[in-house]
Design an enzyme around this catalytic site. Structure first.
Site, PDB file in Angstrom:
ATOM      1  N   ARG A  51     -91.334 -24.743 -24.598  1.00  0.00           N
ATOM      2  CA  ARG A  51     -89.906 -25.060 -24.361  1.00  0.00           C
ATOM      3  C   ARG A  51     -89.265 -25.384 -22.918  1.00  0.00           C
ATOM      4  O   ARG A  51     -88.938 -26.487 -22.717  1.00  0.00           O
ATOM      5  CB  ARG A  51     -88.747 -24.190 -24.852  1.00  0.00           C
ATOM      6  CG  ARG A  51     -89.146 -24.132 -26.635  1.00  0.00           C
ATOM      7  CD  ARG A  51     -88.141 -23.286 -27.170  1.00  0.00           C
ATOM      8  NE  ARG A  51     -86.755 -23.528 -27.093  1.00  0.00           N
ATOM      9  CZ  ARG A  51     -85.563 -22.883 -26.821  1.00  0.00           C
ATOM     10  NH1 ARG A  51     -85.976 -21.509 -27.361  1.00  0.00           N
ATOM     11  NH2 ARG A  51     -84.417 -23.202 -26.812  1.00  0.00           N
ATOM     12  N   HIS A  67     -75.440 -18.237 -24.457  1.00  0.00           N
ATOM     13  CA  HIS A  67     -76.853 -17.714 -24.774  1.00  0.00           C
ATOM     14  C   HIS A  67     -77.481 -17.597 -23.555  1.00  0.00           C
ATOM     15  O   HIS A  67     -78.818 -17.471 -23.949  1.00  0.00           O
ATOM     16  CB  HIS A  67     -77.240 -18.597 -25.813  1.00  0.00           C
ATOM     17  CG  HIS A  67     -76.456 -18.465 -27.123  1.00  0.00           C
ATOM     18  ND1 HIS A  67     -76.792 -19.395 -28.253  1.00  0.00           N
ATOM     19  CD2 HIS A  67     -75.496 -17.442 -27.608  1.00  0.00           C
ATOM     20  CE1 HIS A  67     -75.703 -18.851 -29.369  1.00  0.00           C
ATOM     21  NE2 HIS A  67     -75.191 -17.997 -28.667  1.00  0.00           N
ATOM     22  N   CYS A 102     -85.848  -2.083 -16.350  1.00  0.00           N
ATOM     23  CA  CYS A 102     -85.164  -1.822 -15.108  1.00  0.00           C
ATOM     24  C   CYS A 102     -83.899  -2.911 -15.078  1.00  0.00           C
ATOM     25  O   CYS A 102     -82.954  -2.563 -13.931  1.00  0.00           O
ATOM     26  CB  CYS A 102     -85.703  -1.688 -14.034  1.00  0.00           C
ATOM     27  SG  CYS A 102     -86.367  -3.246 -13.052  1.00  0.00           S
ATOM     28  N   THR A 143     -73.231 -29.157 -32.631  1.00  0.00           N
ATOM     29  CA  THR A 143     -73.606 -27.641 -33.068  1.00  0.00           C
ATOM     30  C   THR A 143     -73.387 -27.501 -34.518  1.00  0.00           C
ATOM     31  O   THR A 143     -72.826 -28.220 -35.101  1.00  0.00           O
ATOM     32  CB  THR A 143     -72.804 -26.605 -32.493  1.00  0.00           C
ATOM     33  OG1 THR A 143     -73.056 -25.340 -32.852  1.00  0.00           O
ATOM     34  CG2 THR A 143     -71.276 -26.927 -32.509  1.00  0.00           C
TER      35      THR A 143
HETATM   36  P1  NAD Z   1     -78.603 -26.160 -33.931  1.00  0.00           P
HETATM   37  O1  NAD Z   1     -80.220 -26.467 -33.574  1.00  0.00           O
HETATM   38  O2  NAD Z   1     -78.431 -25.209 -34.807  1.00  0.00           O
HETATM   39  O3  NAD Z   1     -77.866 -27.553 -34.612  1.00  0.00           O
HETATM   40  C1  NAD Z   1     -78.114 -28.750 -33.918  1.00  0.00           C
HETATM   41  C2  NAD Z   1     -76.974 -29.676 -34.275  1.00  0.00           C
HETATM   42  O4  NAD Z   1     -77.023 -30.794 -33.784  1.00  0.00           O
HETATM   43  C3  NAD Z   1     -77.171 -30.012 -35.821  1.00  0.00           C
HETATM   44  O5  NAD Z   1     -75.914 -29.845 -36.499  1.00  0.00           O
HETATM   45  C4  NAD Z   1     -77.562 -31.617 -35.855  1.00  0.00           C
HETATM   46  O6  NAD Z   1     -76.926 -32.257 -36.808  1.00  0.00           O
HETATM   47  C5  NAD Z   1     -76.848 -31.944 -34.688  1.00  0.00           C
HETATM   48  N1  NAD Z   1     -77.380 -33.173 -33.780  1.00  0.00           N
HETATM   49  C6  NAD Z   1     -78.678 -33.388 -33.742  1.00  0.00           C
HETATM   50  N2  NAD Z   1     -78.771 -34.483 -32.923  1.00  0.00           N
HETATM   51  C7  NAD Z   1     -77.773 -34.744 -32.296  1.00  0.00           C
HETATM   52  C8  NAD Z   1     -77.271 -35.841 -31.577  1.00  0.00           C
HETATM   53  N3  NAD Z   1     -77.859 -36.868 -30.907  1.00  0.00           N
HETATM   54  N4  NAD Z   1     -75.880 -35.657 -31.071  1.00  0.00           N
HETATM   55  C9  NAD Z   1     -75.077 -34.709 -31.607  1.00  0.00           C
HETATM   56  N5  NAD Z   1     -75.603 -33.745 -32.465  1.00  0.00           N
HETATM   57  C10 NAD Z   1     -76.897 -33.723 -32.881  1.00  0.00           C
HETATM   58  O7  NAD Z   1     -78.248 -25.823 -32.565  1.00  0.00           O
HETATM   59  P2  NAD Z   1     -76.839 -24.794 -32.187  1.00  0.00           P
HETATM   60  O8  NAD Z   1     -75.615 -24.894 -33.216  1.00  0.00           O
HETATM   61  O9  NAD Z   1     -76.703 -25.197 -30.736  1.00  0.00           O
HETATM   62  O10 NAD Z   1     -77.484 -23.484 -32.348  1.00  0.00           O
HETATM   63  C11 NAD Z   1     -78.837 -22.990 -32.079  1.00  0.00           C
HETATM   64  C12 NAD Z   1     -79.028 -22.011 -31.174  1.00  0.00           C
HETATM   65  O11 NAD Z   1     -80.163 -22.564 -30.632  1.00  0.00           O
HETATM   66  C13 NAD Z   1     -78.317 -21.840 -30.175  1.00  0.00           C
HETATM   67  O12 NAD Z   1     -78.179 -20.359 -29.770  1.00  0.00           O
HETATM   68  C14 NAD Z   1     -78.891 -22.479 -28.673  1.00  0.00           C
HETATM   69  O13 NAD Z   1     -79.006 -21.258 -27.689  1.00  0.00           O
HETATM   70  C15 NAD Z   1     -80.376 -22.448 -29.044  1.00  0.00           C
HETATM   71  N6  NAD Z   1     -80.947 -23.950 -28.768  1.00  0.00           N
HETATM   72  C16 NAD Z   1     -80.861 -24.241 -27.567  1.00  0.00           C
HETATM   73  C17 NAD Z   1     -81.320 -25.538 -27.071  1.00  0.00           C
HETATM   74  C18 NAD Z   1     -81.248 -25.906 -26.055  1.00  0.00           C
HETATM   75  O14 NAD Z   1     -80.823 -25.449 -24.773  1.00  0.00           O
HETATM   76  N7  NAD Z   1     -81.165 -27.383 -25.657  1.00  0.00           N
HETATM   77  C19 NAD Z   1     -82.197 -26.105 -28.078  1.00  0.00           C
HETATM   78  C20 NAD Z   1     -82.466 -25.488 -29.227  1.00  0.00           C
HETATM   79  C21 NAD Z   1     -82.029 -24.358 -29.588  1.00  0.00           C
HETATM   80 ZN    ZN Z   2     -88.401  -3.791 -14.232  1.00  0.00          ZN
END
Ligand code: NAD
Ligand code: ZN
Length: 253
Positions: A70, A119, A130, A188
Site C-alpha cells: 500500500r 486513523h 516502548c 466514505t
Molecule cells: P471505504 O473504503 O469503506 O469506502 C469508500 C467509499 O468511497 C465508498 O462508499 C465508495 O462508494 C466511495 N468512493 C469510491 N470512489 C469514489 C470517488 N472517486 N469519489 C468519491 N467517493 C468514492 O472507506 P472509508 O469509509 O474511508 O473507511 C475505510 C477505512 O479504510 C478507513 O478507516 C480508512 O482509514 C481506511 N482506508 C484508507 C485509505 C487511504 O488512506 N487512502 C484507503 C483505503 C482504506
Molecule cells: Zn521499542
C-alpha cells in the site's frame, strides 16, 4: 451527473464554519484503492486477516507486506483535484477543518493544514512495546522493521479494527463538528465506527450535511443534500459554478 445543485454550492460558500469529513473515496481517483465499494481492496483481502492487532501479533511480516504494498501505491500517487480544492477552500478561509479517515497523507501533500487524521498515518511507525514513534518516507526494506530503542517490532501507526481512535484526534473532531454549520462528507462508506457517527451527530444538531459519493451509503438518509458523483467530478463542477454563478467567488476557485 448533470451538475452540482446551486443550493449545495451556496451552502458551502456561505457557510460560517465548514468542516469536511473524507474517506478512502477522495483518494480513489489518485489511484489509491478504497476498502469497500467497486474495486475495493477488501474484495481481495479480508480485513480481519490484516488490519488487526491480533493479525500483527500472529504474523507481523504478512501484515507489513500488505502495508508495504500500500505504501508503494501511495508513494506513487499524487493528490487530485479534490485534495487541492479542499486545501484551496481552507486557504480562502471557507473550510475551517478537515477530518479524514485516510492514512495516505495526500491532504497534507495537497497543502491542507488543519487536518485531523482520525486513523493515523501510514507514513509513521510506532513500537509495539516502548511507544517509540518515527516518521518514515519510504516503505521499510526489512520486515518487520525493529525498534531502535528496544528491538521489538515496529508497526504502522494507524488505527486497526477493534482499536480506539487516539483521544486527542477524536475530541478534536467532536469539537470541530460542534462548531460547524455545514459538514461536507466525501468518499466514505459510513460503516467504520466511530468515524461514521460524525455525520449522524452533525445531522442531529441541525448541521447541513452534504454527501458526495457515487454510491448511496447509510449517510445518504441523514444528509441534507446528496451529490451522486466522484470527488474529482464534484469539485470540477463546483469550481465551474463558483466562476459562473457566484459573484462572490474567489479567483482561486
Ligand atoms: P471505504 O473504503 O469503506 O469506502 C469508500 C467509499 O468511497 C465508498 O462508499 C465508495 O462508494 C466511495 N468512493 C469510491 N470512489 C469514489 C470517488 N472517486 N469519489 C468519491 N467517493 C468514492 O472507506 P472509508 O469509509 O474511508 O473507511 C475505510 C477505512 O479504510 C478507513 O478507516 C480508512 O482509514 C481506511 N482506508 C484508507 C485509505 C487511504 O488512506 N487512502 C484507503 C483505503 C482504506
Ligand atoms: Zn521499542
Amino acid at each position: 451527473m448533470r451538475g452540482v445543485p446551486r443550493r449545495v454550492v451556496k451552502s458551502i460558500l456561505e457557510s460560517k464554519y465548514l468542516v469536511a469529513l473524507t474517506g478512502a473515496g477522495v483518494s480513489a481517483e489518485s489511484g489509491v484503492p478504497t476498502f469497500r465499494g467497486k474495486d475495493g481492496l477488501w474484495e481481495k483481502y479480508r480485513p480481519e486477516e490484516l488490519a488487526t492487532p491480533e493479525a500483527f501479533e500472529k504474523d507481523p511480516r504478512k501484515v507489513w507486506e500488505w502495508y508495504r504494498w500500500r505504501m508503494e501505491i501511495i508513494s506513487k500517487a499524487k493528490p487530485n483535484l479534490a485534495h487541492y480544492s479542499l486545501a484551496e477552500l481552507e486557504g480562502r478561509g471557507t473550510l475551517k477543518c478537515l477530518i479524514t479517515q485516510n492514512v495516505d497523507g495526500l491532504h497534507r501533500r495537497a497543502g491542507s493544514k488543519r487536518v485531523i487524521e482520525l486513523h493515523g498515518s501510514i507514513w509513521r511507525v510506532r513500537c509495539v512495546r516502548c511507544g517509540y514513534r518515527a516518521d518514515v518516507e519510504e516503505p521499510p526494506e526489512e520486515l518487520p522493521p525493529v525498534c531502535p530503542n528496544c528491538g521489538s517490532p515496529l508497526r504502522p501507526d494507524v488505527v486497526w479494527f477493534g482499536e480506539p481512535i487516539p483521544r486527542g484526534a477524536w475530541e478534536g473532531a467532536l469539537e470541530e463538528v460542534s462548531k460547524s454549520d455545514v459538514l461536507l462528507v466525501i468518499g466514505t462508506s459510513g460503516t467504520v465506527v466511530p468515524a461514521a457517527l460524525i455525520p449522524r451527530m452533525a445531522s442531529e444538531r441541525g448541521v447541513t450535511v452534504i454527501e458526495v459519493n457515487p454510491e448511496d451509503t447509510p449517510i445518504t438518509k441523514i444528509s441534507t443534500f446528496k451529490v451522486s458523483s466522484t470527488a474529482v467530478e464534484f469539485f470540477r463542477r463546483f469550481k465551474l459554478m463558483c466562476k459562473s454563478d457566484f459573484t462572490f467567488s474567489s479567483n482561486r476557485l
